[in-house]
Write a protein that holds these residues in place. Structure first.
Motif, PDB file in Angstrom:
ATOM      1  N   ARG A 122       0.852  -1.193   0.000  1.00 13.64           N
ATOM      2  CA  ARG A 122       0.000   0.000   0.000  1.00 13.64           C
ATOM      3  C   ARG A 122       0.890   1.245   0.000  1.00 13.64           C
ATOM      4  O   ARG A 122       1.919   1.282   0.669  1.00 13.64           O
ATOM      5  CB  ARG A 122      -0.887   0.038   1.248  1.00 13.64           C
ATOM      6  N   ILE A 123       0.473   2.260  -0.732  1.00 11.32           N
ATOM      7  CA  ILE A 123       1.239   3.502  -0.791  1.00 11.32           C
ATOM      8  C   ILE A 123       1.326   4.122   0.598  1.00 11.32           C
ATOM      9  O   ILE A 123       2.359   4.651   0.988  1.00 11.32           O
ATOM     10  CB  ILE A 123       0.613   4.485  -1.807  1.00 11.32           C
ATOM     11  N   ALA A 124       0.265   4.026   1.366  1.00 12.83           N
ATOM     12  CA  ALA A 124       0.228   4.494   2.759  1.00 12.83           C
ATOM     13  C   ALA A 124      -0.747   3.589   3.508  1.00 12.83           C
ATOM     14  O   ALA A 124      -1.558   2.896   2.890  1.00 12.83           O
ATOM     15  CB  ALA A 124      -0.230   5.948   2.825  1.00 12.83           C
ATOM     16  N   ALA A 125      -0.664   3.593   4.820  1.00 11.94           N
ATOM     17  CA  ALA A 125      -1.582   2.775   5.623  1.00 11.94           C
ATOM     18  C   ALA A 125      -3.020   3.106   5.241  1.00 11.94           C
ATOM     19  O   ALA A 125      -3.384   4.274   5.097  1.00 11.94           O
ATOM     20  CB  ALA A 125      -1.356   3.031   7.104  1.00 11.94           C
ATOM     21  N   ASN A 126      -3.833   2.078   5.055  1.00 15.02           N
ATOM     22  CA  ASN A 126      -5.251   2.198   4.699  1.00 15.02           C
ATOM     23  C   ASN A 126      -5.504   2.811   3.327  1.00 15.02           C
ATOM     24  O   ASN A 126      -6.638   3.108   2.997  1.00 15.02           O
ATOM     25  CB  ASN A 126      -6.030   2.959   5.776  1.00 15.02           C
ATOM     26  N   SER A 127      -4.461   3.026   2.537  1.00 10.42           N
ATOM     27  CA  SER A 127      -4.619   3.568   1.190  1.00 10.42           C
ATOM     28  C   SER A 127      -5.129   2.480   0.253  1.00 10.42           C
ATOM     29  O   SER A 127      -4.811   1.301   0.407  1.00 10.42           O
ATOM     30  CB  SER A 127      -3.273   4.088   0.675  1.00 10.42           C
ATOM     31  N   ASP A 128      -5.918   2.884  -0.718  1.00  9.07           N
ATOM     32  CA  ASP A 128      -6.367   1.955  -1.751  1.00  9.07           C
ATOM     33  C   ASP A 128      -5.418   1.940  -2.943  1.00  9.07           C
ATOM     34  O   ASP A 128      -5.578   1.119  -3.837  1.00  9.07           O
ATOM     35  CB  ASP A 128      -7.777   2.307  -2.215  1.00  9.07           C
ATOM     36  N   GLU A 129      -4.450   2.864  -2.955  1.00 10.97           N
ATOM     37  CA  GLU A 129      -3.437   2.846  -4.003  1.00 10.97           C
ATOM     38  C   GLU A 129      -2.323   1.892  -3.585  1.00 10.97           C
ATOM     39  O   GLU A 129      -1.830   1.954  -2.458  1.00 10.97           O
ATOM     40  CB  GLU A 129      -2.873   4.237  -4.263  1.00 10.97           C
ATOM     41  N   VAL A 130      -1.972   0.998  -4.499  1.00 12.27           N
ATOM     42  CA  VAL A 130      -1.053  -0.098  -4.186  1.00 12.27           C
ATOM     43  C   VAL A 130       0.007  -0.207  -5.278  1.00 12.27           C
ATOM     44  O   VAL A 130      -0.305  -0.133  -6.465  1.00 12.27           O
ATOM     45  CB  VAL A 130      -1.835  -1.426  -4.084  1.00 12.27           C
TER      46      VAL A 130
END
Length: 120
Positions: A77-85
């Motif tokens: 994940r790009i950031a915690a809890n992000s939907d961008e992966v």
């Protein structure tokens, strides 16, 4: 995010077959880089695998690795809890420590760029 940044990431890891930035909530590929052309259905399948691998457990994991005899797929994940992966497909002999280190560095840089740009 540009294809050039994904290309730089992929080329830094000699066993990386493809690097993809995906939005797993929408099930869409945002950008990708590979030495070979990948059919859209394979890109969609990689995005779907990322979504499934990163939805196991609570809290949601930030990293997942799916491995078999042909190699492995890594999802970060790009950031915690992000939907961008960040998704990558790697040869079986690729050093996973290197992959995870480079992948996390890439995601940190990308997240910092997104944060500095502010909401759109």
């Amino acid at each position: 995010m540009t294809v050039a940044a994904l290309s730089t990431f992929r080329q830094a890891l000699s066993g990386c077959e493809i690097a993809v930035l995906a939005d797993i909530s929408a099930g869409s590929v945002l950008a990708w880089d590979s030495a070979l052309k990948w059919p859209q259905e394979q890109l969609d399948a990689l995005c779907d695998l990322a979504s499934r691998a990163l939805s196991i457990g609570a809290p949601l994991p930030t990293t997942a690795v799916v491995a078999d005899a042909l190699g492995c797929q890594v999802f970060i994940r790009i950031a915690a809890n992000s939907d961008e992966v960040l998704c990558g497909v790697f040869a079986p002999d690729q050093d996973l420590d290197d992959v995870l280190m480079e992948g996390r560095r890439f995601c940190t840089v990308l997240d910092a760029q997104d944060t500095s740009e502010g909401p759109t």
